[in-house]
Design a protein around this motif. Sequence first.
Motif, short mmCIF file in Angstrom:
data_model
loop_
_atom_site.label_atom_id
_atom_site.label_comp_id
_atom_site.label_asym_id
_atom_site.label_seq_id
_atom_site.Cartn_x
_atom_site.Cartn_y
_atom_site.Cartn_z
N ARG A 157 -7.65 6.24 7.76
CA ARG A 157 -6.43 6.85 7.24
C ARG A 157 -6.32 8.34 7.55
NH1 ARG A 157 -3.92 3.55 2.79
NH2 ARG A 157 -4.86 1.50 3.09
N LYS A 158 -7.37 8.95 8.00
CA LYS A 158 -7.27 10.37 8.33
C LYS A 158 -6.38 10.59 9.56
CE LYS A 158 -11.38 10.74 11.32
NZ LYS A 158 -12.75 11.29 11.42
N GLU A 211 4.71 4.76 2.59
CA GLU A 211 5.33 6.08 2.72
C GLU A 211 5.33 6.54 4.18
OE1 GLU A 211 4.62 10.68 1.14
OE2 GLU A 211 3.57 9.01 0.19
N ALA A 212 4.24 6.28 4.89
CA ALA A 212 4.16 6.67 6.30
C ALA A 212 5.14 5.84 7.14
CB ALA A 212 2.73 6.49 6.82
N ASP A 236 0.86 -1.18 0.00
CA ASP A 236 0.00 0.00 0.00
C ASP A 236 0.89 1.23 0.00
OD1 ASP A 236 -1.49 2.30 1.36
OD2 ASP A 236 -3.12 0.87 1.09
N ASP A 237 0.82 2.04 -1.06
CA ASP A 237 1.73 3.17 -1.21
C ASP A 237 1.65 4.15 -0.04
OD1 ASP A 237 2.62 2.14 -3.59
OD2 ASP A 237 1.29 3.38 -4.84
N GLU A 238 0.44 4.46 0.39
CA GLU A 238 0.25 5.45 1.46
C GLU A 238 0.82 4.93 2.78
OE1 GLU A 238 -3.30 8.31 3.28
OE2 GLU A 238 -3.82 6.47 2.19
N ILE A 239 0.54 3.67 3.09
CA ILE A 239 1.05 3.09 4.33
C ILE A 239 2.57 2.96 4.26
CG2 ILE A 239 1.04 1.05 5.81
CD1 ILE A 239 -1.52 2.63 5.97
N LEU A 281 -3.49 8.88 9.99
CA LEU A 281 -2.13 8.44 9.69
C LEU A 281 -1.08 9.51 10.01
CD1 LEU A 281 -2.14 6.35 6.37
CD2 LEU A 281 -1.31 5.65 8.63
N SER A 282 -1.35 10.74 9.58
CA SER A 282 -0.38 11.81 9.79
C SER A 282 -0.13 12.03 11.28
CB SER A 282 -0.88 13.11 9.15
OG SER A 282 0.02 14.17 9.39
#
Length: 207
Positions: free
Chosen positions: A102-103, A75-76, A70-73, A105-106
């Motif tokens: 996912r909101k 990267e985090a 998963d690209d987003e995960i 994650l940051s």
Amino acid sequence: MRYAQSESLKAICLILAGVQLPAAGSSPALALNSQSIAGHAGGPPKALPIRYCTVEEVGMTHWEALVRFDDEIREAAAKLLPFGLVWVDKMGEAFFALDEDRKYLSNIVTGLMEEAMLVARYDALEALEAERAEAAQWIKSISRFPDGEEVSKDALAVLVELRARGFVVSNDRDGTVRVAKDGRGTSYVRSNADVVRLGQIFIREPR
């Protein structure tokens, strides 16, 4: 016992178990009956108990799959990786605790990075204190030579430099100082003059 969360991982597990999966459009829950199970060498179908395998059997947890694919995960997780895999795992725990929303994650990554940096600073201070304590104990252990002569500041400086160059500097019970290094043998020094002479041999060489 943890179980694979995604249908794809469940499907992988069933395939590895030799189970013939339903055709496309069949129940997404993969609820197979005895007729959907492959038989042996053309014989009649053999009924087997249907179960979902554990993530240990799959060889990859749901979180590991997300981090890898998963690209987003990914990267985090990459932001936490420099602090160690344990922090990537902590990210996964927080992510699942918040229902994989996912909101968050940051905020998860920011909070864990701050915590990781605090832990790293604390560990560095602990390591420094331990190093200082070990150095003080070492200096105390070589304070005198066999005849009672105190180790001078110049001789101590030589011994400290030898340690920095990879020599093992220790002392025998009688106060003899032993200086050893692989490929250099072992030298025994029993006075400040001995230490200075040894330093002239080894310390004249660049590190």
